[in-house]
Design an enzyme around this catalytic site. Structure first.
Site, PDB file in Angstrom:
ATOM      1  CG  HIS A   1     -12.925  35.677  82.030  1.00  0.00           C
ATOM      2  ND1 HIS A   1     -12.707  36.723  81.155  1.00  0.00           N
ATOM      3  CD2 HIS A   1     -12.189  35.957  83.128  1.00  0.00           C
ATOM      4  CE1 HIS A   1     -11.865  37.581  81.708  1.00  0.00           C
ATOM      5  NE2 HIS A   1     -11.532  37.144  82.897  1.00  0.00           N
TER       6      HIS A   1
ATOM      7  CG  ASP B   1      -6.727  41.793  84.349  1.00  0.00           C
ATOM      8  OD1 ASP B   1      -7.816  41.305  84.011  1.00  0.00           O
ATOM      9  OD2 ASP B   1      -6.369  41.893  85.538  1.00  0.00           O
TER      10      ASP B   1
HETATM   11  O1  TEU Z   1     -11.560  41.799  85.935  1.00  0.00           O
HETATM   12  C1  TEU Z   1     -11.727  43.100  86.416  1.00  0.00           C
HETATM   13  C2  TEU Z   1     -12.940  43.420  87.211  1.00  0.00           C
HETATM   14  O2  TEU Z   1     -12.867  44.384  87.900  1.00  0.00           O
HETATM   15  C3  TEU Z   1     -14.202  42.691  87.250  1.00  0.00           C
HETATM   16  O3  TEU Z   1     -14.844  42.449  86.092  1.00  0.00           O
HETATM   17  C4  TEU Z   1     -14.035  41.496  88.114  1.00  0.00           C
HETATM   18  O4  TEU Z   1     -14.012  40.329  87.365  1.00  0.00           O
HETATM   19  C5  TEU Z   1     -15.142  41.339  89.113  1.00  0.00           C
HETATM   20  O5  TEU Z   1     -16.185  40.634  88.519  1.00  0.00           O
HETATM   21  C6  TEU Z   1     -15.643  42.555  89.766  1.00  0.00           C
HETATM   22  O6  TEU Z   1     -16.789  42.239  90.507  1.00  0.00           O
HETATM   23  C7  TEU Z   1     -10.292  41.371  85.539  1.00  0.00           C
HETATM   24  C8  TEU Z   1     -10.365  39.950  85.034  1.00  0.00           C
HETATM   25  O7  TEU Z   1     -11.151  39.900  83.867  1.00  0.00           O
HETATM   26  C9  TEU Z   1     -10.872  39.071  86.131  1.00  0.00           C
HETATM   27  O8  TEU Z   1     -11.084  37.751  85.715  1.00  0.00           O
HETATM   28  C10 TEU Z   1      -9.854  39.123  87.244  1.00  0.00           C
HETATM   29  O9  TEU Z   1     -10.347  38.422  88.359  1.00  0.00           O
HETATM   30  C11 TEU Z   1      -9.535  40.559  87.664  1.00  0.00           C
HETATM   31  O10 TEU Z   1      -9.348  41.445  86.581  1.00  0.00           O
HETATM   32  C12 TEU Z   1      -8.244  40.580  88.450  1.00  0.00           C
HETATM   33  O11 TEU Z   1      -7.157  40.292  87.624  1.00  0.00           O
END
Ligand code: TEU
Length: 539
Positions: free
Chosen positions: A313, A183
């Site tokens: 997601h 992540d």
């Molecule tokens: O996502 C990272 C991220 O920066 C983006 O895609 C985020 O989901 C957001 O839509 C920005 O507008 C990752 C994970 O996939 C996400 O589900 C988490 O919320 C995030 O990191 C924090 O851990």
């Protein structure tokens, strides 16, 4: 790669949340698609502020999902089917309820330096709205959280933090997992000293991503992790989710010359239709998407490796976003999107529900949303005076809950016997796994064929890529070439008939049609709406 978002996949005990037993019960669905690897979004103990991306214990399973015994059983069941299982590694931040952070709140604690504390905040905004710095009453100081205030950033400068993370990773590998999806891994190295960023007039915070992404020690940390966990040695799978990652970074971190990451997971192509912010989507201009993917194909050829994805997601459903989710065109457009994506070079990702052409959630009121990002954006935008209809329209198109509605296993639902944590789509009677899988012309069957084609043919895996007719507004056309094998992919990415400029394409005389998204006509002069074909050309 098949991604499971556990809380929405299958609920075995009627509490309304999907769980590990539900995944075990439905593994044959994933195996029959032909997937090689299953990625599980986080299942660890968590207050669920960000649906498990806020972890309070990396080595225990949240009771909502099951137990460690269930994980062991899942690992075996995945391996028995010839697949691999990878875990979500969320180590840019922990939950504020993690014991490490609880200890860190005491300025005298040896763990104070495990997180990032300052006597005064900087002007940085967080990804989920509001300041990225939160004052802690215990000391009056501020800690950094690039995401929610319940997701404090770890201080990777501290070697003890890094060793604790590697020990945890080794523990999971010893338990049988085959690798990690990492992540926001390019946020772990920040640029020190931390300083205020440039703030645009009228904006409450600064959002200079380069202050926190792709920091100077990222390569060093990834190589150290590789060594300490034995990633290359044990042939583990790694994919780094990289925000603000351009081609140069992708090459730098996935080149075979170094032991850093197996592949990147990047964002440019899913940002083209909301350049002015997620809440202000603009219709996709097809040539932009084609050219963006083509630039990455050429830029990484022989020098790195990319993930191929239209959904996960965090993204809306691709058939609603880039296709046509009307009853007339949904199936064909889902298949056309699958065809173009899976014929590129890289590792294709199928996000649960994509393989049956699931559509967006169709929410029209804020009380239908559960996602912390959606709720934060709604609050911030309405406070700033943006009309509510506009905010809801933006979330309806781009919100993350669009892809988080539970999997409709049958026309009646079949996800849970209880009340689902997020409502099932209103279309469940007509869009569900049972009906689609039983249909030889369904979306699932098309994905199965695309995956089989990739497994069978090296040219799909390794062939060089060439985009044709780059500026065409409806047609997506490219070739893949390896030795004397050559494929031509041609797709009409629109809901109307499209004429094909045959003179500008390689001849398909004697070519063999390997696959098509609709029952093809006899010639190629005119393509049906969302008709996609894959030809093998004669050398
Ligand atoms: O996502 C990272 C991220 O920066 C983006 O895609 C985020 O989901 C957001 O839509 C920005 O507008 C990752 C994970 O996939 C996400 O589900 C988490 O919320 C995030 O990191 C924090 O851990």
């Amino acid at each position: 790669m098949y991604q499971v978002y556990p809380r929405s996949f299958a609920d075995s005990d009627g509490d309304g949340f999907g769980d590990l037993r539900g995944i075990i019960d439905h593994l044959d669905h994933i195996a029959s698609l032909g997937a090689d690897v299953l990625w599980l979004s986080p299942i660890f103990v968590s207050p669920q502020d960000d649906n498990g991306y806020d972890i309070a214990d990396y080595q225990a399973i949240d009771p909502m999902f099951g137990t460690l015994d269930d994980v062991d059983e899942l690992v075996d069941a995945v391996h028995v089917r010839g697949m691999k299982l990878i875990m979500d590694l969320v180590v840019n931040h922990t939950s504020d309820e993690h014991p490490w952070f609880q200890e860190s709140r005491d300025p005298a604690s040896p763990k104070r330096d495990w997180y990032i504390w300052r006597p005064e905040p900087l002007n940085w905004g967080s990804f989920f709205g509001g300041s990225a710095w939160e004052q802690d009453p215990a000391s009056g100081e501020y800690y950094l959280h690039l995401f929610s205030r319940k997701q404090p950033d770890l201080n990777w400068e501290n070697p003890e933090v890094r060793q604790a993370v590697y020990a945890m990773m080794r523990w999971w590998v010893d338990r049988g997992v085959d690798g990690f999806r990492m992540d926001v891994i390019n946020l772990i190295s920040k640029t020190w000293p931390l300083e205020d960023g440039v703030q645009h007039p009228g904006e409450p915070y600064s959002f200079e991503i380069e202050r926190v992404a792709n920091g100077p020690r990222l390569a060093e940390y990834l190589e150290e992790m590789n060594r300490e966990v034995g990633i290359t040695e044990r042939e583990l799978f790694t994919v780094g989710e990289m925000v603000a990652c351009g081609l140069d970074h992708a090459r730098e971190y996935t080149s075979r010359e170094h032991d850093r990451l197996g592949m990147v997971f990047t964002f440019e192509h899913v940002s083209l239709d909301h350049a002015g912010g997620k809440l202000s989507p603009v219709p996709l201009h097809l040539p932009d998407l084609k050219k963006n993917l083509a630039r990455w194909q050429e830029g990484l050829a022989g020098e790195g490796w990319n993930s191929l994805y239209f959904e996960n997601h965090d993204q809306p459903r691709s058939v609603s976003r880039f296709g046509d989710d009307s009853p007339e065109h949904r199936v064909a457009s889902a298949k056309a999107l699958a065809t173009v994506l899976h014929l590129h070079q890289g590792t294709p990702y199928v996000y649960q529900g994509q393989e049956i052409g699931m559509t967006n959630a169709g929410f029209t009121r804020i009380d239908q949303y559960r996602d912390i990002e959606a709720l934060g954006m709604h609050r911030q935008a309405t406070e700033a005076g943006v009309p509510e209809e506009q905010v809801l329209a933006g979330l309806g198109a781009m919100g993350r809950d669009n892809a988080r509605t539970p999997i409709p296993w049958t026309a009646e639902g079949g996800f849970t016997t209880g009340t689902p944590w997020l409502p099932l789509n209103a279309t469940t009677a007509s869009i569900n796994v049972a009906d689609d899988v039983a249909d030889p012309d369904g979306v699932f069957e098309h994905y199965r064929r695309l995956i089989a084609l990739r497994h069978d043919r090296e040219v799909v895996q390794l062939g060089t890529f060439e985009l044709l007719l780059p500026d065409h507004e409806a047609l997506w056309v490219f070739t893949r070439t390896l030795g004397d094998e050559r494929l031509l992919v041609i797709a009409n990415m629109s809901s109307h008939l499209a004429g094909v400029p045959m003179g500008e394409l390689p001849s398909i005389a004697d070519a063999e049609l390997l696959l098509s998204s609709v029952h093809p006509g006899t010639d190629l002069q005119t393509l049906q709406p969302w008709e996609a074909r894959v030809y093998e050309l004669r050398a």
